[in-house]
Structures are given as C-alpha cells and as structure tokens.
Design an enzyme around this catalytic site. Structure first.
Site, mmCIF file in Angstrom:
data_model
loop_
_atom_site.group_PDB
_atom_site.id
_atom_site.type_symbol
_atom_site.label_atom_id
_atom_site.label_comp_id
_atom_site.label_asym_id
_atom_site.label_seq_id
_atom_site.Cartn_x
_atom_site.Cartn_y
_atom_site.Cartn_z
ATOM 1 C CG HIS A 98 -1.551 1.009 1.884
ATOM 2 N ND1 HIS A 98 -2.477 1.702 0.574
ATOM 3 C CD2 HIS A 98 -2.012 2.138 2.802
ATOM 4 C CE1 HIS A 98 -2.887 2.234 1.117
ATOM 5 N NE2 HIS A 98 -2.843 3.051 2.012
ATOM 6 C CD GLU A 137 6.567 -3.064 -23.853
ATOM 7 O OE1 GLU A 137 7.581 -3.546 -23.905
ATOM 8 O OE2 GLU A 137 5.856 -2.382 -25.052
ATOM 9 C CG ASP A 180 -23.823 -7.500 -30.934
ATOM 10 O OD1 ASP A 180 -24.854 -7.265 -29.406
ATOM 11 O OD2 ASP A 180 -23.143 -7.697 -30.105
ATOM 12 C CB SER A 208 -29.653 -9.091 -24.649
ATOM 13 O OG SER A 208 -28.481 -8.846 -24.613
#
Length: 629
Positions: free
Chosen positions: A227, A254, A404, A525
């Site tokens: 942390h 990268e 879609d 959907s």
C-alpha cells in the site's frame, strides 16, 4: 572515508541487542539471500569496493532462488504474463522464514520511503509466509496441534479451503516510517491475532490491517500486498475532474506489460473507490472492486493511494513500480491533451487483418505515351476484385444494416465495467424509491420463475436483490432483469451520472448510412429502453437516436442465438432476409442469422472482444469498412 554496509540478518536471540547480533552472528543461511551464506561485509566506496559489492552480492533479501517475472509454461515472448516463477525456497524453518521476512519488510520500507511513496506514516506492506511448514495450532489432520512438517501437496489441497487454511498460516504486517527495523514488525496469524509483538513499545497496527486480509481472501494466489501513498497514484484518481469515474483507463503504453494479465495494446482498467475517514471502512468497497475487476492486480483509493498485490514480494514490488510509472504517464499525457485510455489512431504498429501472401504485381510500363498513367504506368483492370470483396459495402450491396451493441458499437468493458456495476450498486435504492409494493411482487414472481428455470434445484433466497444478483453473476439474458436494469440506467442517465461509450467510427458510419439511404437497426439483448438511453446519451457524440430506423430486443424479436428471431426481424421491417447485413461480435449469433438465410453476416473485432479462434465469418475492425459505393 565513507563506507557502504551490506549486512544480512542474523539468527534471532532475545538475549542480544540488534547490534550484538550483527557483530556476533556470521552464519546467515537463514536470511533468505539467493546466494545463501553472506557474512556481514563492509565495502569501501572505491572502484574496487563497488566492483565487489555490485559484482557478486545480491542487494535484496530473497525468500527463494531464481525469481523471474515469467512463470512456468510461458516464454519471454509472451505479450501477457500473470504468474511469476519463484524457484526453490532458501529458508529452512518457520523461524528462519519469519526472520527473513521481517528483514525484507524493513528493506522494502526503506526503499519505498526513499521513493516518497510512504511519507510520514503512510503506506504499508504485508507478506504472507507460505512455505512447506505448518505452524502452531496447525489443523493438519495427520498431526496433533504442534509444530509439524507437512508436505507441499497437502498444503496445496488445503489452500482451496480458505476458512481452514487461514488458521495455519502466518503473516507479517507493518506501518512504514524511516526508523523501522526488523523487530518493529507485527507478526499475525490469519485470524488477526498477534503471534509476535514488536519489541519497540507503543507501536500500533495499521488501520488498514483488515484490508490486507480482504486481498488474501479474494485472491488465492496473492502472498504480498503493498500500500503506497505515492503522489502519482493519488493524482491519477483526480484525472476525472468530476471525481465520479469508477476506473482509470490506460492503453498502448509498454509498461502495461509489467502489471500482469495485460499486453501493450490492451485497455488496462484500474478500479477506483472513494476514500473514507478511516481505512478500515474501505473493506466492502475494496472487496467489491477486486471482484468486479479480476484481471487487475491493484485498486486505487481516491485522494489517497494504491493497493497492489502479487504472488511473490518480487512480483508485487515490480507491479507497484509499473503502476506508478503508468500513473505518472497518464498525468503527463493529460497535461499534453492526450487521453491515456484512448487507442491512438496513428503512431503504433498495426497488422492488417489479411497480410498479402505475395507482393503485388508492379504496374506495367507503357510504351510511347507515358501520360497514360501515373509514373508512366498503366492501370490494370481489376473490376472482378472490386466485386468479389467478402465484406459488403453499403449501399451498393444492401440497404439494411442490423447491429449488435456490445463489442460492435460500444466496448464490452463499458457494459460490464460501468453499466452492470452501476445497476448492482443502485438496485436497492432504486427499489426503495421507485417501485411500489405491487410492482415488487410482480418483479419477484417473474425473477423467481426465471431463476428456477436455470438453478437446477439450487436454493436461492426469494428476494429481488438476491435473484437479480444470481442472474447477473451468471450473465443470464433475462427479460425481467434487462427491464429492471434499463430503468436503473435511465435514472443514472437522467441524473447525468452515466454517459455512454461508442466507438469513434460509429457516429460517422451512422451519418454515411443515413445520407445514402441505408436503414440502420439495433438488435440487442438489452431492452429497447436501455438501447435508447445508451444511444441518446453518448459521451462523445451526444444523442444519436435520429439515425436509427428501429430497435429490437428479446421480447420483440426473440433470443439472439436462435434463427427464428432473425426471420421475425426481416418480416417486421418488410425486407427479404438475404438483403440484410448483420454485424455482431459473437459467432453463435452470426451462425443463427446465417442459418435463417442472411447472406451478409459480419464479425466485429474490437479491443477487449473475445478471441475469434478459427475464422468463420468475414471480419471488420471498424464499421466504416462497410461504407462505400
């Protein structure tokens, strides 16, 4: 004369001071250094001294030999890596491991403090001791509760039973400050009990202690959590000036390869949770973020810092450094006016979908009049090539386009990482404020019926929230669920909390189709209401609804993986089915459309879509590939 000290930790002896230990103990096989025995040494800061120090002595305390970023079964040419390779353990007993881990934590503490990642009392590290040893109160069935040697195989089997395994492992936790040394480290078991207290009086455990355990509970392979309060990680959470973003997106850098599970050209999404007055209050938010983003090995806390983990301390440290680099890059890119989460249009290599198997024929030189073509070359008749293109162009080949949404017009990550979590988060409050008792009864009845159809007799709590979560966890295309989600999203769009993502080429495609007499329909959907909310509230193009001729969903057309649904759509718009172009990212939907008689079924390839495997349908990387006369 100035000297640099390389001193390896010695065996603990409670009767000695730490200074006495370093002076009197020279057998350091327990310390965990990769080259095993390193006696305390002093190297003068001369060329010869540096040659000795940096030539044959490792400068980090290790717990195993031969660590590499690349795990077994992978090569150095992999674009994505996940598990690291740790090699043979260098510790010989639990006591030796504890000493090595304590010293290692102190070393990491100093490193992070010098990098200004842990100023003041900020930051922390937890290292889980996982060796072939069990410890006091071990629950191994083969032994009485006592220090016992257990096989690695037994440990691996028990690892899956986390509620039992947690009792037999030990960890170390510490709070960072510049004066920390080995005996300032708390040693805890996996039930938060202090096994060995620090020798320095008055020290307290961190308020974020519980958060370490959350990571270990949710990530079975994690052994080290770091942390930090680095400035870069804190500022990265403020790149969205509204401070409402749930993630930070970075792509085409990268160093993305250094954070695990991602390649250079993937879109890395780091979840962001809002800060609380005390870190222990973050437990539920942290757990939810870890579950929602299984590929990411870190969580950002807004205006606070970063939690990052790995399957070894080396991997955790490597990923922590990589994340910090990416955060700094994102901040500086934003200053330059560059969106770090947007795929660059140029400046990065792209492989064309179809590489030419042989170089093209050179244009033929003309005799006599060189003006017959550019560079004194003559055009070759290629009308047949133009007509035989496997991807249709519109309006030449068709005048109806059926699209879609997920993975085609809109990124899958927006749906799964923004819309779905938003619906989960606001479900209870929406039901409480917007749904009356009669409507709740209707929802409960419909959801219960849909769950019972797929649960196989599994017991599921008869509660709207529990049933919705059951269906969402299994990605079930439920009409009732989609209706409820759509209403929650409507509230979010209305309030301005939600803005929809569409690919940059999509608005341009819609303009082309409308200008050239092509009718565009959406089939998803998601409910028609949810579709209109999405396209009516896009982040970059505003309201696009005027460009659509119509919308279809499961109630109006049927399931997308069934052929009759496409026949029904063709009949509804009064167009022969073979004259419709259908674009989707899923093979199963394209197969259903093709079997219904559709001539043009095109697979969409977008960043983040599932790999297509063996190519079965023509593919497009941009909907603009469909535009042409």
């Amino acid at each position: 004369r100035t000297y640099s000290y390389l001193v390896s930790p010695a065996t603990s002896d409670s009767t000695m001071s730490n200074t006495d230990e370093h002076q009197q103990k020279t057998d350091c096989s327990c310390c965990g250094w990769a080259n095993e025995k390193v006696a305390p040494q002093i190297f003068p800061m001369t060329q010869e001294g540096r040659l000795q120090m940096y030539g044959a002595n490792r400068r980090w305390i290790g717990l195993s030999k031969g660590w590499t970023r690349i795990g077994e079964g992978q090569s150095e040419f992999e674009t994505r890596t996940s598990a690291s390779s740790k090699g043979e353990s260098t510790v010989k007993s639990p006591e030796q491991e504890a000493l090595a881990v304590r010293a290692l934590i102190s070393q990491l503490c100093e490193h992070f403090f010098k990098k200004n990642w842990a100023p003041g009392t900020g930051g922390g590290v937890r290292q889980l001791c996982i060796t072939r040893f069990s410890f006091v109160n071990c629950d191994c069935p083969a032994h009485d509760p006592c220090p016992a040697l257990c096989t690695i195989g037994w440990y691996s089997r028990r690892r899956t039973k986390r509620e039992q395994t947690l009792e037999s492992l030990r960890g170390s936790i510490f709070r960072l400050h510049q004066l920390l040394y080995r005996d300032d480290v708390f040693e805890l078991d996996m039930e938060s009990n202090v096994v060995v207290a620090p020798k320095t009086p008055g020290l307290r455990q961190s308020a974020c202690t519980r958060l370490w355990y959350v990571v270990f509970e949710e990530r079975a392979n994690a052994t080290c959590v770091i942390h930090t309060h680095s400035m870069n990680s804190m500022l990265a959470t403020l790149l969205d000036p509204t401070e409402e973003s749930k993630t930070l997106k970075i792509t085409h850098l990268e160093m993305i390869k250094g954070v695990g599970n991602h390649a250079y050209d993937d879109i890395l999404e780091i979840p962001i949770v809002d800060n609380r007055p005390s870190e222990d209050m973050l437990e539920d938010q942290l757990r939810e973020a870890i579950r929602a983003f299984p590929k990411c090995n870190a969580v950002l806390v807004r205006r606070h810092g970063l939690y990052v983990w790995g399957d070894s301390w080396e991997q955790a440290k490597t990923q922590c450094e990589s994340f910090d680099y990416l955060f700094e890059s994102a901040i500086k890119m934003k200053e330059l006016g560059i969106d770090p989460g947007k795929i660059p249009k140029v400046g990065t290599f792209r492989v064309l979908e179809k590489e030419m198997s042989s170089p093209p024929n050179k244009k033929q030189k003309t005799g006599g009049n060189a003006a017959a073509g550019f560079n004194a070359s003559q055009g070759i008749e290629n009308a047949e090539d133009l007509q035989s293109n496997e991807v249709p162009i519109m309006p030449r080949d068709a005048k109806v386009l059926l699209l879609d949404i997920e993975g085609c017009t809109t990124s899958i990550s927006f749906v799964h990482s923004v819309l779905f979590p938003y619906a989960r988060e606001h479900l209870s409050s929406y039901l409480e404020t917007n749904v009356n008792a009669t409507q709740k009864e209707q929802y409960l009845k419909a959801l219960s019926k849909e769950v019972s159809a797929i649960s196989g007799g599994e017991s599921v709590k008869q509660d709207i929230v529990a049933l919705v979560q059951y269906l969402m966890d299994r990605d079930v295309k439920s009409a009732t669920l989609k209706d409820l989600q759509g209403k929650i999203w409507k509230a979010g769009y209305t309030s301005g909390q939600l803005k929809a993502h569409v690919y940059d080429d999509f608005p341009l495609t819609l303009q082309w189709m409308k200008q050239n007499g092509v009718r565009t329909y959406i089939y998803s959907s998601g409910s028609i209401g949810a579709q209109k909310l999405l396209f009516g509230n896009t982040e970059t193009a505003g309201n696009l609804l005027d460009h659509f001729a119509g919308h279809f969903d499961i109630p109006t057309a049927g399931p997308k993986k069934e052929a009759p649904s496409y026949t029904k759509i063709a009949k509804a718009i009064d167009v022969p089915i073979e004259e419709i172009v259908f674009v989707s990212d899923l093979k199963a939907e394209l197969e259903a459309a093709a079997s219904a008689g559709m001539k043009y079924t095109i697979q969409s390839i977008r960043p983040g879509n599932a790999p297509i495997g063996k190519k079965q349908f023509p593919t497009v990387h941009s909907l603009l590939q469909l535009c042409g006369k």
